[in-house]
Design a protein around this motif. Structure first.
Motif: not given
Length: 535
Positions: A439-451
């Protein structure tokens, strides 16, 4: 008496306009529970795993094209006989037939984890059909569905506002989810070679438990279908209107979209089948036009990809292939391959480009192994990230917040197995699912789920990375599902059964674990959709 009390509890939660309506619904429930003798809604489906219908189709040396369901009424007699043996005993070419078929399901039990609580579901409905000389067939049906669900289904229903297998659902103040399911069709067979059908319902294209092409795990939809059958070939055209709710709209605010599919099935002898598929989905309107049912896709003998390319490559075209081999009367192997998009050059470089969107299935069924009545099926399904997605989320391969193919969407691996033993009026079945999906998750640590390609309702325009994409990437979930069900045919009602089941479901991901254990008892029409499902 217990069933009546459970039904009364359910109907008391329905916000009817009057007590008379509630009494009427209760009466329908009683009729369906006691007198139901028909097959599942839309009796042209054979979707009860390892049932006598599937065994008949597997063991007959027949040239029927059983992977396209529901079958075209009047064109495939052997398929109809496998589903309902009484249809073989009537010369319907000389008859006018009319049936009214009530059906129902009532089940209740307890979920023991994480907190003990009562759960259950109820289905109340009926269908009527009319046949004239085996050429004209008319059917219409309706069911009211209610479910007090385990936590994992409740979570999905709250997030997507759907009941798995039934469609759009609404939760009332007593935590009961309600849905209305309607279906029907008008079918006309013109001579030996053509069948024309219009209706509202579900379709399933495949030989397995899942389909990587078109499945029945979502809601019904209006459609038009043309079936052409010549020699060992069967050509199916299907056009349908489906709906998009991916931006959390209310049902009345849904955005319409259309799908067109065709399948060319070839029986290379009595044991081997090859089928080619092509599907396209386009949205009702965009910023430039209002298209509705695009006339360019109405030609039944064209390839969709050149038409889509001529219109600016704005639509979503998917290709697929399937095969089935009857190894013997006991063993059948089957498989599917799906190609949404790929570039051969990118594949050769082995850089794991996000746009190489592929999926597949491989399975086997075995009947009467070791002893009569013991059947087995195992199946593997796999999908790379971003499969079935599109630049416009509306044009993903979805309908009413559910995938049109596999319920996990994309970016997954799944293994499913069934064992079923039937003796006399008794049957015991065990189902085991093992799945991993990202599933999508926040990889970059910016608070948004990355695609990361696991959400088929999301646009692929901004993937987290262009290269290095692996199946199961993202927040990896591991799922174990096991269900043991014992059932017994009700005396005098061949298509009705008592049943009991014990189910365990365990999911692990980066956020923690979820464990569901529940015990269910009930009575239902055989083959009726199961409202407590594996996903």
């Amino acid at each position: 008496m217990i069933a009546c009390k459970l039904a009364a509890m359910f109907f008391s939660s329905v916000q009817s306009k009057s007590k008379a309506q509630a009494l009427l619904l209760s009466g329908l429930c009683l009729i369906a529970s006691i007198h139901a003798s028909a097959q599942q809604p839309g009796s042209a489906f054979s979707r009860e795993m390892l049932s006598s219908s599937e065994k008949n189709l597997a063991q007959w040396n027949t040239r029927e094209h059983s992977q396209i369901q529901p079958f075209a009424h009047g064109m495939e007699k052997n398929f109809g006989c496998a589903l309902d043996s009484t249809s073989c005993e009537v010369d319907s070419a000389q008859k006018i037939l009319f049936h009214i078929q009530p059906f129902g399901s009532l089940q209740g039990g307890f979920a023991f984890s994480p907190d003990a609580k009562a759960i259950g579901s109820i289905v109340v409905g009926g269908a009527g059909d009319f046949t004239f000389k085996n050429n004209l067939f008319v059917q219409a049906g309706y069911s009211l569905i209610g479910i007090k669900a385990p936590d994992y289904i409740r979570s999905a229903a709250d997030q997507y506002r759907i009941i798995p297998g039934a469609g759009y659902g609404v939760r009332d103040a007593k935590d009961v989810y309600h849905s209305h399911y309607t279906f029907g069709r008008i079918s006309y067979t013109a001579g030996k070679y053509f069948n024309f059908e219009a209706g509202k319902g579900k379709h399933f294209w495949g030989d397995g438990y899942r389909s990587m092409i078109l499945s029945d795990n979502g809601n019904s939809y209006p459609y038009l279908r043309i079936t052409t059958k010549i020699w060992n070939l069967k050509y199916t055209n299907l056009w349908a209107q489906v709906k998009d709710l991916s931006n959390n709209q209310l049902l009345r605010d849904n955005r319409k979209k259309y799908i067109a599919l065709h399948a060319l099935s070839w029986n290379a002898g009595k044991q081997v089948n090859f089928t080619l598929y092509e599907m396209v989905v386009w949205q009702d309107r965009d910023s430039n036009s209002h298209r509705t049912l695009d006339i360019n896709y109405l030609n039944p003998i064209i390839f969709y990809r050149p038409v889509e390319y001529a219109q600016g490559s704005a639509d979503n075209v998917i290709l697929a292939f399937s095969t089935r081999v009857k190894i013997s009367k006991k063993f059948t192997a089957y498989g599917q391959f799906v190609l949404d998009e790929f570039l051969l050059n990118q594949l050769k470089q082995q850089l794991k480009w996000w746009g190489n969107k592929l999926g597949g299935q491989l399975g086997v069924k075995a009947f009467d192994v070791f002893t009569p009545g013991l059947h087995f099926q195992t199946e593997i399904n796999i999908a790379r990230p971003f499969l079935f997605t599109h630049g416009s989320p509306i044009q993903g391969w979805t309908n009413l917040n559910q995938p049109l193919a596999h319920p996990l969407g994309a970016n997954f691996f799944e293994s499913t197995s069934f064992i079923r033993y039937t003796r006399g009026k008794w049957s015991i079945r065990e189902q085991f699912n093992f799945a991993r999906f990202g599933k999508d998750k926040d990889v970059d640590g910016d608070g948004k789920k990355d695609n990361l390609g696991g959400d088929v309702f999301r646009s692929y325009r901004n993937p987290h990375r262009q290269y290095g994409n692996l199946t199961l990437q993202g927040n990896q979930h591991t799922l174990f599902f096991n269900e043991v069900m014992v059932s017994r045919e009700v005396a005098g009602l061949k298509q009705f059964e008592f049943f009991g089941s014990l189910t365990t479901r365990f999911v692990r991901n980066e956020s923690g674990n979820q464990n569901d254990i529940y015990l269910m008892l009930g009575i239902r029409s055989r083959g009726l959709m199961e409202m407590i499902r594996d996903f």
